[in-house]
Design a protein around this motif. Sequence first.
Motif, PDB file in Angstrom:
ATOM      1  N   VAL A  64      -1.320  18.621   4.054  1.00  0.00           N
ATOM      2  CA  VAL A  64      -2.112  19.393   3.094  1.00  0.00           C
ATOM      3  C   VAL A  64      -1.421  20.690   2.686  1.00  0.00           C
ATOM      4  CG1 VAL A  64      -4.311  18.463   3.913  1.00  0.00           C
ATOM      5  CG2 VAL A  64      -3.392  20.545   4.969  1.00  0.00           C
ATOM      6  N   LYS A  65      -0.171  20.871   3.125  1.00  0.00           N
ATOM      7  CA  LYS A  65       0.508  22.141   2.882  1.00  0.00           C
ATOM      8  C   LYS A  65       1.217  22.105   1.534  1.00  0.00           C
ATOM      9  CE  LYS A  65       3.347  25.608   5.243  1.00  0.00           C
ATOM     10  NZ  LYS A  65       2.251  26.590   5.273  1.00  0.00           N
ATOM     11  N   THR A 102      -7.652  16.483   0.693  1.00  0.00           N
ATOM     12  CA  THR A 102      -7.989  17.018   2.011  1.00  0.00           C
ATOM     13  C   THR A 102      -8.331  15.849   2.935  1.00  0.00           C
ATOM     14  OG1 THR A 102      -9.262  18.735   3.157  1.00  0.00           O
ATOM     15  CG2 THR A 102     -10.472  17.363   1.582  1.00  0.00           C
ATOM     16  N   THR A 103      -8.759  16.166   4.142  1.00  0.00           N
ATOM     17  CA  THR A 103      -9.126  15.124   5.094  1.00  0.00           C
ATOM     18  C   THR A 103     -10.524  14.593   4.802  1.00  0.00           C
ATOM     19  OG1 THR A 103     -10.094  16.691   6.663  1.00  0.00           O
ATOM     20  CG2 THR A 103      -7.738  16.214   6.896  1.00  0.00           C
ATOM     21  N   ASN A 106     -13.013  17.022   6.303  1.00  0.00           N
ATOM     22  CA  ASN A 106     -13.138  18.223   5.476  1.00  0.00           C
ATOM     23  C   ASN A 106     -14.005  17.940   4.261  1.00  0.00           C
ATOM     24  OD1 ASN A 106     -11.855  20.311   6.812  1.00  0.00           O
ATOM     25  ND2 ASN A 106      -9.928  20.134   5.689  1.00  0.00           N
ATOM     26  N   GLU A 145      -7.920  25.447   6.676  1.00  0.00           N
ATOM     27  CA  GLU A 145      -6.610  24.808   6.747  1.00  0.00           C
ATOM     28  C   GLU A 145      -5.577  25.900   6.973  1.00  0.00           C
ATOM     29  OE1 GLU A 145      -6.194  22.731   3.060  1.00  0.00           O
ATOM     30  OE2 GLU A 145      -7.309  20.974   3.721  1.00  0.00           O
ATOM     31  N   SER A 148      -1.488  23.141   8.846  1.00  0.00           N
ATOM     32  CA  SER A 148      -2.004  21.828   8.488  1.00  0.00           C
ATOM     33  C   SER A 148      -3.516  21.872   8.671  1.00  0.00           C
ATOM     34  CB  SER A 148      -1.356  20.731   9.345  1.00  0.00           C
ATOM     35  OG  SER A 148      -1.720  19.448   8.872  1.00  0.00           O
ATOM     36  N   HIS A 149      -4.136  20.697   8.734  1.00  0.00           N
ATOM     37  CA  HIS A 149      -5.591  20.640   8.896  1.00  0.00           C
ATOM     38  C   HIS A 149      -5.952  20.599  10.384  1.00  0.00           C
ATOM     39  CE1 HIS A 149      -5.166  16.340   9.857  1.00  0.00           C
ATOM     40  NE2 HIS A 149      -4.296  16.300   8.862  1.00  0.00           N
TER      41      HIS A 149
END
Length: 288
Positions: A64-65, A102-103, A106, A145, A148-149
């Motif tokens: 997610v970066k 995103t996850t 999340n 975040e 990372s997550h």
Amino acid sequence: MYFGAIEAGGTKFVCAVGDKDLQIIDQTTIPTTTPKETMKELFRFFDSYSLVSMGIGSFGPIDVKQGSPTYGHITNTPKKGWTFFNFVGSIKEKYDIPVAWTTDVNAAAYGEWKNGAAKGLENCLYLTVGTGIGGGAIVNGKLLEGFSHPEMGHILLQPHPDDSYEGHCPFHKNCLEGLASGPAIEGRYGKKGIELSGEDQVWEMEAYYIAQALMNYSLILRPDQIILGGGVMKQEQLFPLIRKNFESLLNHYIDTPDLSNYIVSPKLGDRAGITGALNLASEVVETI
């Protein structure tokens, strides 16, 4: 104006299209097979609509970066065939639209914060307890975040005094996922959780482990509310047991909201993730 949303799970993809008011006008479920087969069916569904953006909440781990060479990829997942799959890249190549990424947890946290149990609060945490365990958090109105997550399912726990099970997780054994996920319950007792609904000792132990995790999250993040979803949490007898164990473990060290309003089930039920993904899709348009 149509927004696309994907809740990508290891077992199935839930895909939805929302209108300008974020009301779902069409939805489908696609089995998670290979990336080629799954994405083919996904594109078949979305091709009928002129989308302005897409929101994706995906199983992980994911990158997610922003600026990372593998941003938008599912990374070192144990899901066969999906390791380092460029999810965001495949969507952008097909539709050339903004994508919020995103996850899955999340996205569920975001859905509950925007439209569900945590609406009106500044901070919340969403934990899913099922085949795996994962958590997402909203902190001061933003998804949590960093490099990372979060990987909230892999915090280490103290084993229950009566528990001889070594743990299901191949990486950590006595982490939350290793001791309290659906496969951990089945590994410990030889039956699926749904077959053990009337076995009090099963859920007392499960509550002990979940309460430990919630105590740690509470001490670190101090959320306004904790929302517990996922297949295991459909055993509703868990909620009072978790609150009881949580109170005992915390031992009045910090104040929390009343536990009946602090440790709760998702108001959106199984729609939390897809609702969050739709909200994220609408907001990524506003930021460009």
